[in-house]
Design a protein around this motif. Structure first.
Motif, PDB file in Angstrom:
ATOM      1  N   VAL A  41       0.849  -1.190   0.000  1.00  0.00           N
ATOM      2  CA  VAL A  41       0.000   0.000   0.000  1.00  0.00           C
ATOM      3  C   VAL A  41       0.885   1.241   0.000  1.00  0.00           C
ATOM      4  O   VAL A  41       1.807   1.356   0.807  1.00  0.00           O
ATOM      5  CB  VAL A  41      -0.929   0.024   1.235  1.00  0.00           C
ATOM      6  CG1 VAL A  41      -1.838   1.247   1.201  1.00  0.00           C
ATOM      7  CG2 VAL A  41      -1.755  -1.252   1.312  1.00  0.00           C
ATOM      8  N   MET A  42       0.602   2.155  -0.917  1.00  0.00           N
ATOM      9  CA  MET A  42       1.317   3.427  -0.984  1.00  0.00           C
ATOM     10  C   MET A  42       0.317   4.556  -1.154  1.00  0.00           C
ATOM     11  O   MET A  42      -0.837   4.328  -1.539  1.00  0.00           O
ATOM     12  CB  MET A  42       2.302   3.443  -2.154  1.00  0.00           C
ATOM     13  CG  MET A  42       3.522   2.571  -1.989  1.00  0.00           C
ATOM     14  SD  MET A  42       4.774   2.894  -3.276  1.00  0.00           S
ATOM     15  CE  MET A  42       3.993   2.133  -4.707  1.00  0.00           C
ATOM     16  N   LYS A  49      -4.601   6.297   4.103  1.00  0.00           N
ATOM     17  CA  LYS A  49      -4.059   4.949   4.278  1.00  0.00           C
ATOM     18  C   LYS A  49      -4.302   4.438   5.699  1.00  0.00           C
ATOM     19  O   LYS A  49      -4.778   3.313   5.899  1.00  0.00           O
ATOM     20  CB  LYS A  49      -2.555   4.916   3.960  1.00  0.00           C
ATOM     21  CG  LYS A  49      -2.193   5.428   2.575  1.00  0.00           C
ATOM     22  CD  LYS A  49      -0.720   5.271   2.265  1.00  0.00           C
ATOM     23  CE  LYS A  49       0.199   6.031   3.205  1.00  0.00           C
ATOM     24  NZ  LYS A  49       0.013   7.500   3.111  1.00  0.00           N
ATOM     25  N   THR A  50      -3.964   5.259   6.695  1.00  0.00           N
ATOM     26  CA  THR A  50      -4.160   4.831   8.084  1.00  0.00           C
ATOM     27  C   THR A  50      -5.646   4.727   8.411  1.00  0.00           C
ATOM     28  O   THR A  50      -6.063   3.811   9.129  1.00  0.00           O
ATOM     29  CB  THR A  50      -3.446   5.802   9.047  1.00  0.00           C
ATOM     30  OG1 THR A  50      -2.033   5.699   8.846  1.00  0.00           O
ATOM     31  CG2 THR A  50      -3.750   5.446  10.498  1.00  0.00           C
ATOM     32  N   PHE A  53      -6.728   1.385   7.200  1.00  0.00           N
ATOM     33  CA  PHE A  53      -6.280   0.322   8.092  1.00  0.00           C
ATOM     34  C   PHE A  53      -7.101   0.304   9.384  1.00  0.00           C
ATOM     35  O   PHE A  53      -7.458  -0.764   9.898  1.00  0.00           O
ATOM     36  CB  PHE A  53      -4.799   0.509   8.422  1.00  0.00           C
ATOM     37  CG  PHE A  53      -3.863  -0.039   7.369  1.00  0.00           C
ATOM     38  CD1 PHE A  53      -4.304  -0.326   6.086  1.00  0.00           C
ATOM     39  CD2 PHE A  53      -2.530  -0.259   7.664  1.00  0.00           C
ATOM     40  CE1 PHE A  53      -3.442  -0.830   5.115  1.00  0.00           C
ATOM     41  CE2 PHE A  53      -1.652  -0.771   6.716  1.00  0.00           C
ATOM     42  CZ  PHE A  53      -2.109  -1.045   5.441  1.00  0.00           C
ATOM     43  N   ASP A 121       1.568  -0.740   9.249  1.00  0.00           N
ATOM     44  CA  ASP A 121       1.417   0.658   8.856  1.00  0.00           C
ATOM     45  C   ASP A 121       2.751   1.392   8.998  1.00  0.00           C
ATOM     46  O   ASP A 121       3.156   1.766  10.089  1.00  0.00           O
ATOM     47  CB  ASP A 121       0.350   1.305   9.742  1.00  0.00           C
ATOM     48  CG  ASP A 121      -0.199   2.600   9.174  1.00  0.00           C
ATOM     49  OD1 ASP A 121       0.418   3.139   8.248  1.00  0.00           O
ATOM     50  OD2 ASP A 121      -1.241   3.059   9.670  1.00  0.00           O
ATOM     51  N   GLU A 122       3.448   1.562   7.873  1.00  0.00           N
ATOM     52  CA  GLU A 122       4.754   2.217   7.813  1.00  0.00           C
ATOM     53  C   GLU A 122       5.760   1.619   8.808  1.00  0.00           C
ATOM     54  O   GLU A 122       6.294   2.317   9.667  1.00  0.00           O
ATOM     55  CB  GLU A 122       4.606   3.726   8.021  1.00  0.00           C
ATOM     56  CG  GLU A 122       3.774   4.378   6.920  1.00  0.00           C
ATOM     57  CD  GLU A 122       3.896   5.894   6.889  1.00  0.00           C
ATOM     58  OE1 GLU A 122       4.883   6.425   7.427  1.00  0.00           O
ATOM     59  OE2 GLU A 122       2.996   6.530   6.317  1.00  0.00           O
ATOM     60  N   PHE A 150      -1.044  -6.775   4.782  1.00  0.00           N
ATOM     61  CA  PHE A 150      -0.909  -5.472   4.132  1.00  0.00           C
ATOM     62  C   PHE A 150       0.352  -4.804   4.663  1.00  0.00           C
ATOM     63  O   PHE A 150       0.560  -4.745   5.880  1.00  0.00           O
ATOM     64  CB  PHE A 150      -2.106  -4.574   4.430  1.00  0.00           C
ATOM     65  CG  PHE A 150      -3.387  -4.999   3.762  1.00  0.00           C
ATOM     66  CD1 PHE A 150      -3.803  -4.402   2.574  1.00  0.00           C
ATOM     67  CD2 PHE A 150      -4.186  -5.993   4.319  1.00  0.00           C
ATOM     68  CE1 PHE A 150      -4.983  -4.787   1.959  1.00  0.00           C
ATOM     69  CE2 PHE A 150      -5.370  -6.383   3.716  1.00  0.00           C
ATOM     70  CZ  PHE A 150      -5.771  -5.780   2.528  1.00  0.00           C
ATOM     71  N   CYS A 152       2.119  -1.167   4.371  1.00  0.00           N
ATOM     72  CA  CYS A 152       2.003   0.207   3.912  1.00  0.00           C
ATOM     73  C   CYS A 152       3.327   0.924   4.103  1.00  0.00           C
ATOM     74  O   CYS A 152       3.871   0.963   5.214  1.00  0.00           O
ATOM     75  CB  CYS A 152       0.897   0.919   4.697  1.00  0.00           C
ATOM     76  SG  CYS A 152       0.749   2.665   4.300  1.00  0.00           S
ATOM     77  N   HIS A 154       5.605   4.610   2.859  1.00  0.00           N
ATOM     78  CA  HIS A 154       5.657   5.915   2.202  1.00  0.00           C
ATOM     79  C   HIS A 154       7.103   6.072   1.736  1.00  0.00           C
ATOM     80  O   HIS A 154       7.945   6.609   2.459  1.00  0.00           O
ATOM     81  CB  HIS A 154       5.258   7.002   3.197  1.00  0.00           C
ATOM     82  CG  HIS A 154       5.286   8.389   2.634  1.00  0.00           C
ATOM     83  ND1 HIS A 154       4.551   8.756   1.524  1.00  0.00           N
ATOM     84  CD2 HIS A 154       5.961   9.498   3.020  1.00  0.00           C
ATOM     85  CE1 HIS A 154       4.775  10.032   1.261  1.00  0.00           C
ATOM     86  NE2 HIS A 154       5.632  10.504   2.141  1.00  0.00           N
TER      87      HIS A 154
END
Length: 223
Positions: A41-42, A49-50, A53, A121-122, A150, A152, A154
């Motif tokens: 995910v980008m 994005k968050t 999620f 998430d990142e 998933f 993610c 950046h």
């Protein structure tokens, strides 16, 4: 026919100011994920994005639609049991707290004992100590055990694109409240919107992280 691991059924989230008649931001997605895979995910900061999620994990209530994990609506499950369906690891792998909207005794029990969907998430990847190889092994192991993963990122450096290329089966690009699907790495990085988002990182589109991980790439996970 068995239910998909994850179905985002007409899912939407609207944000608006206290006095605003129209939403200031809306995220919409309608998609299903039938089996175990790793999804990259980008998207720009603030693209949603968050929020996506958090809705999948049950900690952010949708404005419309449902999140079905193996057929069960996660937002109808008791908050303390939602991480048995989907779990959200935010940056330093601290799981976000759930927002309570109804008393737990009025909600369902989770039908799973272990999370089926894992949302990273990142995550912070350290290129110096073999940690990347360890995490890639972890993602592969989750997929092999039947989970949906998933990841993610950046991307601010080419090695982060290499990670996505190395590990992901398919991709999502979140921008301006829309979620675009791409079937492979070549497809997502060739999209004009994505290349504009990547900026100076895009031309590098990096050879591979293989040279950085010669002894880790094929090493079995040990966790």
């Amino acid at each position: 026919m068995s239910a998909p691991i994850l179905a985002l059924d007409g899912l939407a989230k609207e944000y608006r100011g206290l006095l605003a008649r129209e939403p200031s931001f809306t995220l919409r997605v309608d998609r299903r994920f039938d089996g175990p895979e790793i999804i990259g995910v980008m998207g720009p900061n603030g693209a949603g994005k968050t929020t996506l999620f958090e809705m999948i994990a049950g900690s952010n209530t949708p404005s419309a639609g449902r999140v079905l994990v193996s057929g069960q609506d996660i937002h109808q499950v008791r908050p303390r049991e939602r991480d048995r369906l989907a779990i959200h690891y935010h940056q330093s792998y601290q799981v976000r707290r759930f927002r309570r909207t109804r008393p737990a005794f009025l909600q369902q029990r989770a039908r799973s004992a272990y999370p089926l969907v894992h949302l990273f998430d990142e995550p912070q990847f350290n290129t110096q100590d073999g940690y990347i190889g360890f995490m890639l092994d972890f993602f592969r192991r989750l997929k092999a055990e039947g989970h949906l993963v998933f990841v993610c990122l950046h991307p601010t450096a080419s090695f982060q694109l290499d990670i996505l290329n190395e590990i992901c089966d398919r991709f999502l690009f979140v921008s301006a409240g829309q979620v675009q699907a791409h079937d492979d790495f070549a497809g997502i990085v060739s999209s004009p919107d994505v290349r504009h988002y990547l900026g100076d990182v895009a031309p590098a589109l990096a050879p591979s992280i293989e040279s950085d991980l010669p002894s880790l790439r094929n090493r079995p996970a040990t966790i």
